[in-house]
Design an enzyme around this catalytic site. Structure first.
Site, short mmCIF file in Angstrom:
data_model
loop_
_atom_site.label_atom_id
_atom_site.label_comp_id
_atom_site.label_asym_id
_atom_site.label_seq_id
_atom_site.Cartn_x
_atom_site.Cartn_y
_atom_site.Cartn_z
N LYS A 114 0.82 -1.22 0.00
CA LYS A 114 0.00 0.00 0.00
C LYS A 114 0.85 1.26 0.00
O LYS A 114 0.44 2.29 -0.51
CB LYS A 114 -0.95 0.00 1.19
CG LYS A 114 -2.06 -1.02 1.03
CD LYS A 114 -3.18 -0.81 2.01
CE LYS A 114 -4.32 -1.75 1.67
NZ LYS A 114 -5.44 -1.65 2.55
N LYS A 199 -4.85 -9.17 -6.14
CA LYS A 199 -6.12 -9.54 -5.52
C LYS A 199 -7.20 -8.50 -5.80
O LYS A 199 -6.89 -7.31 -5.97
CB LYS A 199 -5.95 -9.76 -4.02
CG LYS A 199 -5.82 -8.51 -3.21
CD LYS A 199 -6.17 -8.75 -1.73
CE LYS A 199 -6.28 -7.39 -1.04
NZ LYS A 199 -7.04 -7.39 0.17
N LYS A 202 -10.88 -3.19 -2.76
CA LYS A 202 -11.74 -2.00 -2.81
C LYS A 202 -10.99 -0.82 -3.40
O LYS A 202 -11.54 -0.03 -4.15
CB LYS A 202 -12.18 -1.59 -1.40
CG LYS A 202 -13.06 -2.59 -0.72
CD LYS A 202 -13.65 -1.98 0.54
CE LYS A 202 -13.72 -3.01 1.65
NZ LYS A 202 -12.45 -3.22 2.36
N1 AQP Z 1 -9.66 -10.49 -2.96
C1 AQP Z 1 -10.02 -11.06 -1.83
N2 AQP Z 1 -10.25 -12.40 -1.79
C2 AQP Z 1 -10.64 -13.01 -0.64
N3 AQP Z 1 -10.82 -12.33 0.52
C3 AQP Z 1 -10.60 -11.01 0.52
N4 AQP Z 1 -10.69 -10.05 1.48
C4 AQP Z 1 -10.37 -8.84 0.96
N5 AQP Z 1 -10.06 -8.97 -0.34
C5 AQP Z 1 -10.19 -10.30 -0.65
C6 AQP Z 1 -11.08 -10.35 2.84
O1 AQP Z 1 -12.11 -9.45 3.21
C7 AQP Z 1 -11.96 -9.16 4.61
C8 AQP Z 1 -11.97 -7.69 4.84
O2 AQP Z 1 -10.88 -7.03 4.25
P1 AQP Z 1 -10.66 -5.49 4.60
O3 AQP Z 1 -11.67 -4.65 3.98
O4 AQP Z 1 -10.55 -5.29 6.04
O5 AQP Z 1 -9.25 -5.19 4.05
P2 AQP Z 1 -8.51 -5.68 2.81
O6 AQP Z 1 -8.17 -7.12 2.96
O7 AQP Z 1 -7.38 -4.73 2.65
O8 AQP Z 1 -9.61 -5.53 1.65
P3 AQP Z 1 -9.57 -4.64 0.42
O9 AQP Z 1 -10.83 -4.81 -0.32
O10 AQP Z 1 -8.31 -4.88 -0.34
O11 AQP Z 1 -9.60 -3.19 1.03
P4 AQP Z 1 -8.64 -1.99 0.78
O12 AQP Z 1 -8.58 -1.82 -0.72
O13 AQP Z 1 -9.27 -0.82 1.48
O14 AQP Z 1 -7.34 -2.38 1.37
C9 AQP Z 1 -10.68 -9.83 5.09
O15 AQP Z 1 -11.03 -11.06 5.71
C10 AQP Z 1 -9.94 -10.08 3.81
O16 AQP Z 1 -9.08 -11.20 3.91
#
Ligand code: AQP
Length: 337
Positions: A114, A199, A202
């Site tokens: 990030k 992956k 968001k």
């Molecule tokens: N691509 C993914 N595949 C499977 N699981 C996923 N998770 C996130 N992306 C995937 C799971 O969703 C839960 C919540 O994640 P989060 O929102 O707390 O943070 P993150 O993992 O950083 O998700 P994002 O979507 O990538 O958010 P941003 O872009 O804001 O960083 C967790 O259980 C995660 O494993």
């Protein structure tokens, strides 16, 4: 009767929830919620690790709550609440930050990814220390199991290390939690549809690569039909490249099918057919979720009331653990407190 294990997990309201959040986290929570005592949190303090529009953060917090319930989180088994409604998260987060060596945080690959491309001096300190707050979230509820997607494995290891470090230095205080990752077979790492080597996320990647749970059905279909596949023409499940493997994985996670089922259905078929079947399966699962979420979002007062109920359940549990940690550390309580 043996007591049920405690489960804690959460998602940041850092954008609209997507298919990765659903398949990696929410769906496993729903499927197994009757076997545990669950706390499902909307971790809004984590969303502050990068600059946010305040009105949008409030909307996304409510949207995520509506999605949790619309996906089938059942109040009979599971408490849903907003992290910042329970002040103990921030306080224990600080206590654990003080216990966390810089070297542990420097090893976190999510921080490195990030922060990449940003000038180091401009990255918020919260993005660096966030795993200590995540550890606090989990440890406050004496959590035994943490169901998350694959990307959170390293942060969970850190939460376990912190619990053990605290217990070793100050005496038994925290339960050491276990990760629960990928036990439903598929969906623990959903990749971007536009770039299956990163992956689905968001905030990272292009819009076209990310299926939002509340995207209109025709948009979901379009995104799937445009998904990147491999250079061949026909599906071969066992030797599929990343694009086809991702689509097969999504189909399996949504339908509950095994790898063998996927081979029987798709081996020798064209990529177009695979995409159509993935889109159909997704729309079938997401349509009722969307209807329920939109209905919940129409009644904001009811949503806020439900979140207040959740906080009222979580608060005393968290306060009890925090009080124990404070005593262990030698922090004074107020007289009569
Ligand atoms: N691509 C993914 N595949 C499977 N699981 C996923 N998770 C996130 N992306 C995937 C799971 O969703 C839960 C919540 O994640 P989060 O929102 O707390 O943070 P993150 O993992 O950083 O998700 P994002 O979507 O990538 O958010 P941003 O872009 O804001 O960083 C967790 O259980 C995660 O494993």
């Amino acid at each position: 009767m043996p007591s049920l294990p405690v489960v804690f997990s959460g998602i940041q309201p850092s954008g609209a929830p997507h298919l990765g959040n659903y398949l990696g986290a929410i769906r496993p929570w729903v499927v197994e919620q009757a076997e545990s005592r669950n706390y499902f949190c909307i971790v809004d303090l984590h969303a502050l690790t990068v600059e946010r529009d305040p009105a949008q953060l409030a909307d996304q917090t409510r949207e995520l709550a509506a999605v949790y319930w619309a996906c089938g989180i059942d109040p009979a088994h599971s408490t849903v609440f907003v992290q910042s409604h329970v002040a103990a998260h921030a306080e224990l987060g600080w206590l654990l930050t003080c216990l966390t060596p810089m070297g542990w945080l420097e090893r976190m690959t999510q921080f490195k990814e990030k922060a990449r491309g940003e000038q180091a001096e401009r990255v918020g300190a919260g993005l660096f220390t966030y795993p200590a707050l995540m550890a606090a979230d989990i440890l406050l509820y004496r959590t035994e199991l943490v169901p998350v997607g694959e990307d959170q494995r390293q942060h969970l290891e850190l939460a376990r290390d912190l619990a053990q470090r605290f217990n070793h230095r100050y005496g038994e205080t925290f339960v050491v939690p276990q990760p629960r990752i990928g036990h439903l077979g598929a969906g623990s790492r959903v990749m971007g549809l536009d770039d299956p080597t990163t992956k689905m996320s968001k905030t990272g990647g292009q819009e076209a690569g990310c299926i939002l749970l509340l995207d209109p059905p025709d948009l979901i279909r379009r995104k799937v039909l445009r998904a990147q596949t491999d250079s061949g023409r026909e599906v071969a499940v066992e030797v599929a490249g990343p694009g086809v493997a991702n689509l097969v994985d999504i189909w399996r996670a949504v339908t509950g099918a095994s790898r063998e089922d996927a081979g029987r259905c798709f081996d020798g078929r064209g990529y177009g057919e695979l995409k159509r079947r993935v889109a159909d399966a997704l729309l079938e699962v997401l349509a009722p979720i969307q209807d329920r979420a939109l209905a919940l979002l129409r009644d904001r007062a009811e949503l806020d009331r439900r979140l207040a109920d959740g906080a009222a359940v979580a608060q005393p549990v968290a306060a009890g653990t925090l009080a124990r940690a404070r005593r262990r550390l030698g922090l004074l309580s107020l007289p009569g407190g």
